[in-house]
Structure formats: structure tokens, C-alpha cells
Enzyme design. Sequence first.
Site, mmCIF file in Angstrom:
data_model
loop_
_atom_site.group_PDB
_atom_site.id
_atom_site.type_symbol
_atom_site.label_atom_id
_atom_site.label_comp_id
_atom_site.label_asym_id
_atom_site.label_seq_id
_atom_site.Cartn_x
_atom_site.Cartn_y
_atom_site.Cartn_z
ATOM 1 C CE LYS A 107 -4.503 -1.329 1.601
ATOM 2 N NZ LYS A 107 -5.605 -1.052 2.517
ATOM 3 C CE LYS A 126 -6.239 -7.535 -1.903
ATOM 4 N NZ LYS A 126 -6.161 -7.061 -0.511
ATOM 5 C CE LYS A 137 -12.474 -2.313 0.539
ATOM 6 N NZ LYS A 137 -13.288 -3.227 1.216
#
Length: 336
Positions: free
Chosen positions: A115, A198, A201
Site C-alpha cells: 500500500k 488481488k 477496491k
Amino acid sequence: MTTFKQRIFSGVQPSGNLTLGNYLGAIRNWVALQKSYESIFCVVDLHAITVWQDPEVLRNATREVAAGMIASGIDPKECIIFNQSQVPAHAELAWIFNCVARIGWLNRMTQFKEKAGKNREGASSGLYVYPNLMAADIMIYKATHVPVGEDQKQHLELTRDIAQKFNNDYGVDFFPIVEPLIFGEATRVMSLRDGTAKMSKSDPSENSRINLTDDRDVIAKKIRKAKTDSEPIPETLTELKDRPEAQNLINIFAALSDRTALDVCTQYGGMGFATFKNDLAELSASVLGPITEEMKKLCDERSYVDQILKEGSQKAREMSEPILKDIYNIVGFLQS
Ligand code: TYM
């Protein structure tokens, strides 16, 4: 003698639309478990702001995620559903866990690395200590089991380490050592555009994911466009091994139809992807359609969802406060 139903806790971030990954990897399993466990499901808004969120969008997403849980079959009469920020004990225990978890442990967290990307210095400090808050979410209820998708496994290992270290440091046997519950044919749903990433969202490509708000036509279009290879569908699982996109679609099909991946391979083995994709689009729309519709209805009835969250927060506060008091006592905080 009191019978003790084991307790599950799990959460979803309101940082975007719910995806098919959230549904198959987590929420559907929660529905299956809610009768056998005392269940607490949380919309983790404190986690969401580790990356900046527009306040109005966050408010709506919080309602939408709660509506998505209910529309998927989580029963608010059986379970506690609430949003994290309304129960202060999560953040309070997280501080204590910030002091228990070691920096070396956090440095190993792959989700932070992914992230934060290349700009680690620019990531929020909240993003870095995020797993400590996650451990606090679970431990503030002394939950014994946590149903999640595969990607959360490392965070749950950290939760176990934190609980163990706390118990050792203070010479108590206070926190249970949680068991992850990761099951089903789609524990890691991958992007429709790249079978090695993956489904998420936050992926910039809308075509990479199916959202629980997508209608039948959008679902069909995304599945038709999903990346595949040029080989026919294999008849065995071994032949699927090095074909991530094919494997992903087969797993999604299996999970949505409550069958095994092998069963799906046996049915479609030897065929190209065209028929399979048509059937998968049909299947997805038939499973997700009613959920999407119910979710829309619930989102229009704001006050209903708000009331559920309010009652859930109240119950969660009542459960967490005495546990926090015990923890404060163990740690040595003088309580007035
Ligand atoms: P989040 O919001 O990213 O995802 C919520 C749940 O959905 C699962 N999931 C997936 N499963 C399979 N395939 C995918 N592509 C996929 N994408 C998401 C996740 O594994 C998760 O179970 N840190 C957590 C939220 C959290 C939490 C907790 C979970 C905060 N506190 C305490 C359990 C217990 C997260 O970011 O999930």
C-alpha cells in the site's frame, strides 16, 4: 453451567465499493458462520482513513458496506453490526498494542509495503501501525475466530504474536490466541485483468473487479473482457496451476455455485472460454443480482441502516468496556 458460544470478529473497510473478493473471501463465509458463533461484524472506518477519504464519501460508503453485509444475509438480530469509530475501546486498546508490537514485526507486513509503494516516507503513520489496530479490533472482544480472505493471514499471525507477548509481558493468560477461518473455493479472488494481482477496491481499473453495485450488463461486460489465455479449459486442477487467469475464473465459478473447482473443470474441460464466460456471467448475475437490489433498497432507507449501526455500536460498547477495564488493570493504569 454456562455454555460459551465461541466468538467471531471480522471487518471490512469502507474505502470503496464492496467487491466480489470481499463477498466470496469474507462476507459469504460470515453468513455461513453467524448461527454457530457469537458474531461481531464491523465497518472499519478508522482503518479506512489510513489513506485519506473524502468525508462525505466515507459516510456513504460506511452505510453502503453495512447495507451490503445485511443484503448478503448477515442478520442484524443475530449479530452485532457497527462502525468502528463509534466504539472508542478499539482505538484505546490499539495504543496499548502500539506499545506491545515490535517495529521489526510491523516491518515484515507485506500489505504495508504494497500500500505504501515506493513512497514509504509519504505514507501515514496510521497505515504503518494499522495491524496493531486490527489486533485491537479482535482482542477488545476476546474473539476466538476471525473469518477473512487469504490476504489477511499475515495480520492475524501478528495478532497472535501481540496477544502472546501481552500475556507473557504481564504474566497473564488473558487474551485468547485467535484462529483464522479461511475457507471456500475463492479465498483469494484475483483481478479480472491480471491473475497475479488481488481483486481490490483500490485498483484503478474498474474492469479489474466486480462490485456488489454492478448490474447484470456491467457484470457480463466485465466477465466477457476478463483476461484469459488461448488454451482450452483443462480437465484437472494440476493443469490449471500455471494459468492464473483461468484458475481465478474457475475458482469464482466454483465458489458462486457452491461446487469444487475440480467439478467445474470436469464440466467445462476441453472447451474454450466463450461458453464458460457466458455461463459465469449468468451465474454471477443470478447470485449477486438479488444482493445488489436489496443493498440499493437499504441504502435508500438510510434511517434503517443507521439504526442498526447505532444499536450495534451500543452493544459493542457494552461488550468492550469491561474488557478494556480489565486490560487497564493488568497494565497498571490507575482507574478512578
Ligand atoms: P478489506 O476491507 O480489505 O477486506 C475485507 C475482507 O474481504 C477479504 N477480501 C478478499 N478475499 C478474497 N479475495 C479478495 N480479492 C479479497 N479482497 C478482500 C479480506 O480478506 C477481508 O476478510 N484489515 C482488513 C479489515 C479489518 C479486519 C479487522 C478484518 C480491520 N480489522 C479485524 C478482520 C478482523 C481489511 O483491510 O479488509
